[in-house]
Write a protein that holds these residues in place. Structure first.
Motif, mmCIF file in Angstrom:
data_model
loop_
_atom_site.group_PDB
_atom_site.id
_atom_site.type_symbol
_atom_site.label_atom_id
_atom_site.label_comp_id
_atom_site.label_asym_id
_atom_site.label_seq_id
_atom_site.Cartn_x
_atom_site.Cartn_y
_atom_site.Cartn_z
ATOM 1 N N TYR A 208 -40.583 -10.087 -7.708
ATOM 2 C CA TYR A 208 -41.357 -10.497 -6.530
ATOM 3 C C TYR A 208 -42.853 -10.590 -6.806
ATOM 4 C CZ TYR A 208 -41.014 -5.424 -6.835
ATOM 5 O OH TYR A 208 -40.971 -4.158 -7.321
ATOM 6 N N ARG B 198 -44.052 3.225 -5.311
ATOM 7 C CA ARG B 198 -42.979 2.823 -4.395
ATOM 8 C C ARG B 198 -41.647 2.768 -5.135
ATOM 9 N NH1 ARG B 198 -45.210 -2.272 -0.786
ATOM 10 N NH2 ARG B 198 -46.917 -1.193 0.271
ATOM 11 N N GLU C 231 -39.446 0.833 -3.982
ATOM 12 C CA GLU C 231 -39.229 -0.609 -3.735
ATOM 13 C C GLU C 231 -37.915 -0.893 -3.002
ATOM 14 O OE1 GLU C 231 -41.949 -1.974 -4.182
ATOM 15 O OE2 GLU C 231 -42.909 -1.309 -6.018
ATOM 16 N N LEU D 110 -40.186 -2.409 -0.159
ATOM 17 C CA LEU D 110 -40.410 -3.773 0.302
ATOM 18 C C LEU D 110 -39.352 -4.080 1.353
ATOM 19 C CD1 LEU D 110 -41.145 -5.447 -3.107
ATOM 20 C CD2 LEU D 110 -42.565 -5.706 -1.068
ATOM 21 N N PRO E 216 -43.739 -6.233 4.322
ATOM 22 C CA PRO E 216 -42.824 -7.359 4.142
ATOM 23 C C PRO E 216 -43.027 -8.047 2.791
ATOM 24 C CG PRO E 216 -44.691 -8.013 5.502
ATOM 25 C CD PRO E 216 -44.848 -6.544 5.234
ATOM 26 N N ILE F 277 -43.784 -11.078 0.582
ATOM 27 C CA ILE F 277 -44.496 -12.348 0.732
ATOM 28 C C ILE F 277 -44.269 -13.119 -0.566
ATOM 29 C CG2 ILE F 277 -46.740 -13.437 1.136
ATOM 30 C CD1 ILE F 277 -47.605 -10.749 2.434
#
Ligand code: 5AD
Length: 332
Positions: free
Chosen positions: A66, A156, A158, A196, A226, A228
């Motif tokens: 991502y 994180r 994730e 995420l 969120p 992106i």
């Protein structure tokens, strides 16, 4: 009030099925956000803690599907600030009034634990907290950084969906990520994690697992936002409709972990102009303004259109929603 939201407000506990049912039912959103706002006020008060974010390198050894700064992306200008540049940015931020410096970078192994320790020691000569967000390192490296004076660490998870984690992070291991988080806790860092929201194939069941994981780890901070999509990544064609769901995951996290720190993340403001304010009114109590210089800021493009906010503007906006900027370091 809906009985599950009521229960979460009082007991700070929900089962996975209960979390899933709140996440699925959009007719409860306003109630959920209001309850999270009330719990934030009760446990954390009206002060907002600001963290000055310095993005000091976008050179990365990883290839997260991502992320725009992934190693395989050739369409990006790579940079690495010098220790003096980093220390200067920190000094300016402290003069502005910040009481926490966040040193964030891609996984750039040029910055050895020893080099980072030198930077941390210099910044810690001031009365400030230092947070690191530099990815996965060994226990020994985390220890050197802690001994140098680092107070907090953000990493994180994730997603806690192992199969999805594998697909999105080639050459990385879910088990090692958990290990890193446990090591950070053990070393005495205030430890932040998060996820995420809106990843392809991600389910509300797995988001419920994420929330339960935050609680089980007893994370001190939770940052989430969120997805992106970035055009130069394998997820370029993914949907970018995760705003409301990410706000719901955040609000539920506040209800279940009433005393932790929760930032209103930049990704939320990037998808909606009022995203940061909505987050601050739905459980969040922290903002992390980017204090990297203008020249490098735009090059740290983990996703497109990253919004930034400065101290003065923020103070004004916060006043409008009856919140003030905290003068202390804002530990959990
Ligand atoms: N959209 C939203 N957030 C992203 N991150 C990385 N890439 C994206 C993206 N395309 C988040 C990850 C990481 C944090 C620094 O930024 O969750 O941990």
């Amino acid at each position: 009030m809906n009985e599950l939201i009521e229960k979460a407000k009082i007991l700070h506990q929900l089962s996975k099925d209960e979390i899933v049912s709140v996440l699925k039912d959009n007719s409860l959103n306003d109630e959920l956000f209001k309850a999270a706002d009330e719990i934030r006020k009760e446990f954390k008060g009206d002060e907002v803690h600001l963290r000055a974010l310095i993005e000091f390198s976008n050179i990365c050894r990883r290839n997260c599907f991502y992320c725009g700064v992934r190693a395989a992306n050739k369409n990006i200008d790579r940079y690495r600030l010098t220790p003096d540049e980093i220390i200067n940015l920190a000094d300016n931020a402290l003069k502005t009034g910040y009481r926490t410096i966040v040193l964030q970078s891609a996984e750039d192994m040029y910055f050895t634990a020893e080099i980072l320790a030198g930077i941390i020691k210099e910044i810690k000569k001031n009365d400030t907290a230092v947070t690191l967000s530099i990815g996965e390192r060994s226990y020994e490296e985390y220890k050197i950084l802690k001994d140098a004076g680092a107070d907090r660490f953000l990493l994180r998870i994730e997603t806690t969906d192992k199969d999805l984690y594998k697909k999105l992070h080639p050459d990385m291991s879910f088990e090692n990520r958990i290990k890193c988080l446990k090591n950070l806790k053990e070393l005495g860092y205030e430890t932040g994690t998060g996820c995420l929201v809106g990843l392809p194939e991600q389910t509300v069941e797995s988001l419920a697992d994420d929330i339960l994981f935050f609680k089980e780890l007893d994370a001190d901070m939770i940052g989430l936002g969120p997805l992106i999509p970035h055009k130069d990544t394998p997820l370029k064609d993914a949907a970018s409709d995760g705003f409301w769901l990410s706000l719901k995951v955040m609000a539920l996290t506040r209800l279940l972990m009433p005393d932790i720190n929760i930032p209103a993340t930049t990704a939320m403001e990037t998808l909606r102009q009022d995203g940061r304010i909505l987050a601050l009114q739905s459980g969040a109590n922290v903002v992390m303004p980017n204090v990297t210089d203008e020249f490098h800021k735009n090059k740290y493009e983990i996703y497109p259109g990253k919004k930034s906010v400065d101290y003065t503007k923020l103070e004004e906006k916060l006043k409008q929603i009856n919140r003030t900027i905290s003068k202390d370091k804002g530990f959990r």
